[in-house]
Design a protein around this motif. Sequence first.
Motif, PDB file in Angstrom:
ATOM      1  N   LEU A  98     -17.951 118.784  85.165  1.00 46.77           N
ATOM      2  CA  LEU A  98     -17.958 118.122  86.465  1.00 46.77           C
ATOM      3  C   LEU A  98     -18.715 116.799  86.459  1.00 46.77           C
ATOM      4  O   LEU A  98     -18.562 116.005  87.387  1.00 46.77           O
ATOM      5  CB  LEU A  98     -18.544 119.056  87.519  1.00 46.77           C
ATOM      6  N   GLU A 103      -9.980 122.092  90.352  1.00 45.83           N
ATOM      7  CA  GLU A 103     -10.358 121.055  91.311  1.00 45.83           C
ATOM      8  C   GLU A 103     -10.545 121.649  92.712  1.00 45.83           C
ATOM      9  O   GLU A 103     -11.401 121.195  93.469  1.00 45.83           O
ATOM     10  CB  GLU A 103      -9.300 119.953  91.332  1.00 45.83           C
ATOM     11  N   ARG A 120     -14.024 122.685  82.578  1.00 41.30           N
ATOM     12  CA  ARG A 120     -14.086 121.437  83.352  1.00 41.30           C
ATOM     13  C   ARG A 120     -15.528 120.975  83.404  1.00 41.30           C
ATOM     14  O   ARG A 120     -16.408 121.700  83.883  1.00 41.30           O
ATOM     15  CB  ARG A 120     -13.560 121.677  84.769  1.00 41.30           C
ATOM     16  N   GLY A 153     -12.504 113.494  86.782  1.00 40.32           N
ATOM     17  CA  GLY A 153     -11.456 114.457  86.496  1.00 40.32           C
ATOM     18  C   GLY A 153     -10.293 113.914  85.706  1.00 40.32           C
ATOM     19  O   GLY A 153      -9.586 114.681  85.047  1.00 40.32           O
ATOM     20  N   GLN A 209      -5.820 123.128  86.223  1.00 37.65           N
ATOM     21  CA  GLN A 209      -6.560 121.986  86.736  1.00 37.65           C
ATOM     22  C   GLN A 209      -6.566 121.978  88.261  1.00 37.65           C
ATOM     23  O   GLN A 209      -7.583 121.644  88.880  1.00 37.65           O
ATOM     24  CB  GLN A 209      -5.954 120.694  86.184  1.00 37.65           C
ATOM     25  N   TRP A 243     -11.765 117.771  80.665  1.00 39.76           N
ATOM     26  CA  TRP A 243     -11.062 119.043  80.504  1.00 39.76           C
ATOM     27  C   TRP A 243     -10.909 119.354  79.020  1.00 39.76           C
ATOM     28  O   TRP A 243     -10.383 118.541  78.268  1.00 39.76           O
ATOM     29  CB  TRP A 243      -9.663 118.976  81.131  1.00 39.76           C
TER      30      TRP A 243
END
Length: 267
Positions: free
Chosen positions: A87, A129, A85, A91, A125, A97
């Motif tokens: 950042l 998150e 991921r 998202g 995911q 991803w």
Amino acid sequence: MFSIATASGTVHIVPAEPDSTGAVRYTLTGAVKGTVHVIASHNPHQWDDFRALRVSLGSENIMRVMPAEPLPRIRGRAYTGGLTRILSEPGDWPEAWTLSGIGLRDTSERDAPPQAEATLRTVMQACGEHYAARLDLPELQRLARWLETPRLRGWLDPMISDARARVARYERDEQLHRQAARQCVAAWWFLARQFAEQPSPLLAYLLGNHRDSLAHRAGYLPHWAEISATAAAGEQRCLAHFLAEREGLRHRGRPPLRAVPPLSHAS
């Protein structure tokens, strides 16, 4: 604890507190049973940027140990794989991803069926998150920098040396090709003057445009020089990137005095 809906049914997820490396293990029950491992890490495209997460199926970082039980199981079939991921990207962007390695597979090295893949992506995911929403994420990222910097610098040093060697080789090849092209042109004109003064079949052959002739070489050597110049420029960009990453990793940050303490999560 929190629950999510997936293509295989509802999954219940219980996060542990970070361990001494900053990793959080998420215990899965319901439609998926097993563990997901999440840890702060460096951006694979920018090693001095620690705004990334490694999300792994199993109890350990997929980049270090694979497989690591307890693996997530769907209808008794265990799966391995992971996601990274980024950042710094929203998202919901595809670039945020990325699958790690060869993708999501079972322990018999068969690709995950579409429904299982969708389920595992949703679970990973959600865990990622949840980790990203921790109030202590900046501390976990600093810990990742402290732990990973020596290894990353150890990898960068030979990469920088190799890139410098490739730049030098391509630049040398470019100059050699250009010099050889100039020599071919000069030799062709010398023979042309000789032919003008005293024609002969041998001189006519040497002046012709056939394989390995002076005219042929004078035509393709500048192209080879351009290829070498382009390659040198590409390697120079890689070298500049590696040097910038090494400079960004020059300061490792303050050492962690203890394991990351349990802190509250963001609501």
